[in-house]
Design a protein around this motif. Structure first.
Motif, PDB file in Angstrom:
ATOM      1  N   CYS A  79     -12.859  -3.289   8.297  1.00  0.00           N
ATOM      2  CA  CYS A  79     -13.008  -1.860   8.996  1.00  0.00           C
ATOM      3  C   CYS A  79     -14.704  -1.804   9.293  1.00  0.00           C
ATOM      4  O   CYS A  79     -15.100  -1.297  10.324  1.00  0.00           O
ATOM      5  N   ILE A  80     -15.328  -2.165   8.343  1.00  0.00           N
ATOM      6  CA  ILE A  80     -16.692  -1.819   8.475  1.00  0.00           C
ATOM      7  C   ILE A  80     -17.511  -3.069   9.264  1.00  0.00           C
ATOM      8  O   ILE A  80     -18.373  -2.960  10.292  1.00  0.00           O
ATOM      9  N   VAL A 116      -9.401  -4.684   3.452  1.00  0.00           N
ATOM     10  CA  VAL A 116      -9.139  -3.763   4.647  1.00  0.00           C
ATOM     11  C   VAL A 116     -10.503  -3.010   4.912  1.00  0.00           C
ATOM     12  O   VAL A 116     -10.972  -2.944   5.979  1.00  0.00           O
ATOM     13  N   VAL A 117     -11.186  -2.414   3.889  1.00  0.00           N
ATOM     14  CA  VAL A 117     -12.474  -1.721   3.916  1.00  0.00           C
ATOM     15  C   VAL A 117     -13.522  -2.746   4.553  1.00  0.00           C
ATOM     16  O   VAL A 117     -14.289  -2.354   5.599  1.00  0.00           O
ATOM     17  N   TYR A 149       0.732  -1.052  -0.216  1.00  0.00           N
ATOM     18  CA  TYR A 149       0.055   0.010  -0.154  1.00  0.00           C
ATOM     19  C   TYR A 149       0.803   1.196   0.083  1.00  0.00           C
ATOM     20  O   TYR A 149       0.665   2.195  -0.873  1.00  0.00           O
ATOM     21  N   PHE A 182      -9.125   6.451   6.860  1.00  0.00           N
ATOM     22  CA  PHE A 182      -9.907   5.226   7.029  1.00  0.00           C
ATOM     23  C   PHE A 182     -10.483   5.219   8.303  1.00  0.00           C
ATOM     24  O   PHE A 182     -11.366   4.354   8.406  1.00  0.00           O
ATOM     25  N   VAL A 203     -14.411   5.261   8.008  1.00  0.00           N
ATOM     26  CA  VAL A 203     -15.032   4.294   7.710  1.00  0.00           C
ATOM     27  C   VAL A 203     -16.011   3.751   8.967  1.00  0.00           C
ATOM     28  O   VAL A 203     -16.956   3.251   8.839  1.00  0.00           O
ATOM     29  N   VAL A 229      -6.937  -3.779  -0.775  1.00  0.00           N
ATOM     30  CA  VAL A 229      -7.551  -2.836   0.008  1.00  0.00           C
ATOM     31  C   VAL A 229      -8.927  -3.041   0.032  1.00  0.00           C
ATOM     32  O   VAL A 229      -9.579  -2.430   1.505  1.00  0.00           O
ATOM     33  N   ALA A 230      -9.657  -3.712  -0.711  1.00  0.00           N
ATOM     34  CA  ALA A 230     -10.945  -4.076  -0.351  1.00  0.00           C
ATOM     35  C   ALA A 230     -11.380  -4.787   0.738  1.00  0.00           C
ATOM     36  O   ALA A 230     -12.155  -4.466   1.715  1.00  0.00           O
ATOM     37  N   GLN A 244      -9.709 -10.851   6.784  1.00  0.00           N
ATOM     38  CA  GLN A 244      -8.490 -10.311   7.291  1.00  0.00           C
ATOM     39  C   GLN A 244      -7.281 -11.022   7.379  1.00  0.00           C
ATOM     40  O   GLN A 244      -6.507 -10.622   6.814  1.00  0.00           O
TER      41      GLN A 244
END
Length: 526
Positions: A366-367, A362-363, A300, A310, A313, A359-360, A351
Motif C-alpha cells: 500500500c505504501i 499488504v501494508v 485475514y 487500509f 495508508v 498483513v505486513a 506482493q
C-alpha cells in the motif's frame, strides 16, 4: 517530416532551442519579453471585478508561491471528491430511490463517463482560453449541480446530474498545466506533485466522509456538505487565482483538438509516457480493487470497516508529495521515473511473494505503490509538459486519457484474474505490467533527441544541474562563435528527451532581447 518537426527545425535555423538556463524563470516571466503587452481584464465575464493584485501585470506577473500551491491542492481535493462520494452510499441510494443495487451501480459509471468526456473536450481548452474564468465557471457549475443531487427524489435526475458533474470535475486537470506555467522550472515538479496529491486526498476524503456521515445521518447530508465546500473552493479561487493571458491567440477549438491528436503520433516522449502510464495506472487499480477480496478472505477475514481503514495508508503518499516533488526537481525526470519503476518492481515482488500470507506485506505494498506510483506520474508529467509551453493543456489531456484507460483496464482485467485464479496471479500481473514499463523506459535514454523514437544519444547524466550547466556552456560557446546554425540544430535535437524541457525559452529570451534593442534604437532615433 511532421509539422512539429518542421517548426522546430525552422526555429533552430535562427536561434537555439534549449533547456532554460535560469531555473528561476517561469512562463509568466517569459511573456514579459513580448513586444506588445497582453491587454489586461479587470472583470471576470465582464461582470465581476478581479482583485487588483490578481489582474495580469505585464511587468510584474504573478509569482507561484506556497499559498497559491496550497490553494491549487485544496481545490483539487474537494473537486476530485465529487467522483467518489457515491461509492460508499450505493446501498442507501438504492433504498432511497426504491430500486435495486444493480440499478444504482450505473451512477459511478456515469460519473466516470462524464469525467472522460471532460478530459477529452474541456481540459484542452486550457490552451485556448483564459484559465481563471474557465476554472471559476467549472467550479460554480459543479457546486450548483450538486444542489440537485442533494434534493432530487428521482434516480434518473440523479444519474443525469452525476454525468454532468463528472464532465465539470476536471478542474484539477486544468490546474496542473496552469501550475506548470506559473511555477519556475526548479519548482515545477513540486507544484505538480501537490496538485496530484490533492486529487489522491480527494479520493480518500470522499470515501471516508461519505461512509462515516451516512452511518449517522441521511446520505443527503453528504451532498449538502459537498455543496458547501465547493462554494468555499469557488470563493478561494476567486481570491487567489491570478489572471493569466491566453497562450494561442487565433487558434480555433477544433485546431486545438486536432493538434492534440497529432501529438500522439509525432512526439516520441509523449508516446513513451503513455505506454508507461497505462500499465502503471492499471497496476494501481488492480491492487486497490482486489484488496477488498484479498482481506475479506482467509487468512485475514477482515470486516468491511477494517478493510476501509487500509485506505488511510494512502495518506503516506499524500504526506510525501513535497519530498517527491523536490527530489524530482533536482533530477533529470527520466532518472526519477527509473528509480520509481525499479521500486515498483520490488513492491510488486513483495506482493507476489507474501501479500496473501502476511498483513505486513499488504501494508508495505500500500505504501510503496502510493509513493512510487506518484513519483512516476509526476516525473513523466514534468517531462512531457516541458515539450511545448503553449500546448501543456493538450499534452496533459493526452496523459490523463492514458491514465483513465489504464484505470479501467486494471479494474476489469485485475478483477477477472483475481476472481478466477487467485491473489498470486493477480500480483504477478502487476509485476509483468511494471516490467513492461521498465522496458519502454529503457528504449529512450534521458537525453534522447526529441524526434528520435529509440536511442541513447546525449550521455547518461542524471543530475539536472549538471545538464543545465553543460547546455549553458554550449550556448556560451556558440555565442562566442557567432551561433552557427549547425550547432544550433545539434543543441535543439538534445531537447525532447526526459533530460530537459524543450520549451523554446531561449528562443523567447533572444527574441525579446532583440525586440527590446530595436525599440530602444527607435527611441534613440526619435
Amino acid at each position: 517530416m511532421s509539422e512539429g518537426q518542421a517548426a522546430v527545425e525552422q526555429s533552430n535555423t535562427s536561434s537555439t532551442v534549449s533547456t532554460p538556463s535560469m531555473p528561476s524563470r517561469s512562463l509568466a516571466d517569459e511573456i514579459k519579453n513580448e513586444k506588445s503587452p497582453t491587454p489586461t481584464d479587470s472583470k471576470d465575464f465582464g461582470l465581476f471585478p478581479i482583485p487588483r493584485r490578481l489582474q495580469y501585470d505585464h511587468e510584474h506577473p504573478a509569482q507561484f508561491g506556497l499559498a497559491m500551491n496550497v490553494t491549487f491542492g485544496i481545490a483539487s481535493t474537494f473537486v476530485a471528491a465529487n467522483l467518489y462520494y457515491c461509492q460508499p452510499l450505493l446501498i442507501q441510494l438504492a433504498q432511497a430511490f426504491g430500486v435495486t443495487d444493480h440499478e444504482v451501480s450505473t451512477i459511478p459509471t456515469l460519473l466516470q463517463a462524464g469525467y472522460a468526456i471532460g478530459l477529452l473536450f474541456i481540459t484542452p481548452a486550457g490552451d485556448l482560453v483564459k484559465r481563471r474564468p474557465l476554472l471559476l465557471l467549472l467550479t460554480f457549475s459543479t457546486a450548483s449541480l450538486t444542489i440537485g443531487l442533494a434534493i432530487t427524489r428521482s434516480l434518473v435526475v440523479f444519474e443525469v446530474l452525476s454525468f454532468l458533474i463528472g464532465i465539470g470535475s476536471v478542474i484539477p486537470q486544468v490546474l496542473m498545466p496552469l501550475a506548470a506555467d506559473l511555477a519556475p522550472p526548479d519548482r515545477r515538479a513540486l507544484a505538480l506533485s501537490i496538485v496530484l496529491s490533492g486529487v489522491l486526498l480527494g479520493v480518500l476524503v470522499a470515501r471516508v466522509l461519505a461512509g462515516v456521515v451516512a452511518q449517522f445521518v441521511t446520505w443527503r447530508i453528504v451532498y449538502f456538505v459537498a455543496i458547501g465546500v465547493q462554494y468555499l473552493v469557488l470563493l478561494m479561487l476567486y481570491c487567489m487565482l491570478p489572471d493569466f493571458p491566453t497562450k494561442n491567440k487565433g487558434v480555433t477549438y477544433f485546431e486545438v483538438l486536432y493538434s492534440m491528436a497529432r501529438f500522439t503520433v509525432t512526439e516520441p516522449l509523449l508516446i513513451q509516457a503513455v505506454l508507461i502510464i497505462i500499465p502503471s495506472s492499471a497496476c494501481f487499480t488492480n491492487w486497490w480493487v482486489t484488496l477488498t477480496f484479498l482481506l475479506g478472505e482467509p487468512p485475514y477475514n477482515y470486516s468491511t470497516v477494517v478493510i476501509g481503514l487500509f485506505g488511510l495508508v494512502g495518506m503516506v503518499g499524500v504526506a510525501m508529495a513535497p519530498l517527491i516533488g523536490r527530489t524530482i526537481d533536482m533530477l533529470v525526470p527520466w532518472s526519477a521515473t527509473l528509480v520509481a519503476t525499479l521500486a515498483l518492481i520490488v513492491t510488486f515482488s513483495i506482493q507476489t511473494a507474501a501479500a496473501g500470507l502476511n498483513v505486513a506485506a499488504v501494508v508495505v505494498v500500500c505504501i510503496g505503490l502510493d509513493i512510487f506510483r506518484q513519483t512516476q506520474q509526476v516525473s513523466l508529467t514534468t517531462a512531457v509538459l516541458g515539450l511545448d509551453a503553449s500546448a501543456r493543456a493538450r499534452l496533459n489531456a493526452v496523459l490523463l486519457l492514458a491514465l483513465f484507460v489504464g484505470l479501467v483496464m486494471g479494474t476489469a482485467v485485475g478483477s477477472k484474474v483475481f476472481t478466477e485464479h487467485g491473489w498470486r496471479p493477480a500480483a504477478s500481473l502487476n509485476l509483468a505490467w511494471t516490467g513492461w514499463t521498465l522496458f519502454v523506459l529503457l528504449l529512450r535514454g534521458p537525453h534522447c533527441p526529441r524526434y528520435k523514437w529509440i536511442g541513447w544519444e546525449g550521455g547518461f547524466e542524471l543530475r539536472k544541474s549538471r545538464v543545465e550547466a553543460k547546455q549553458q556552456a554550449e550556448r556560451d560557446a556558440a555565442a562566442e562563435e557567432g551561433g552557427s546554425n549547425e550547432k544550433g540544430e545539434k543543441r535543439g535535437e538534445l531537447d525532447g528527451g526526459m533530460g530537459g524541457e524543450a520549451e523554446g525559452v531561449v528562443v523567447e529570451e533572444k527574441r525579446g532581447e532583440e525586440e527590446k534593442r530595436m525599440s530602444e534604437d527607435d527611441g534613440a532615433v526619435v
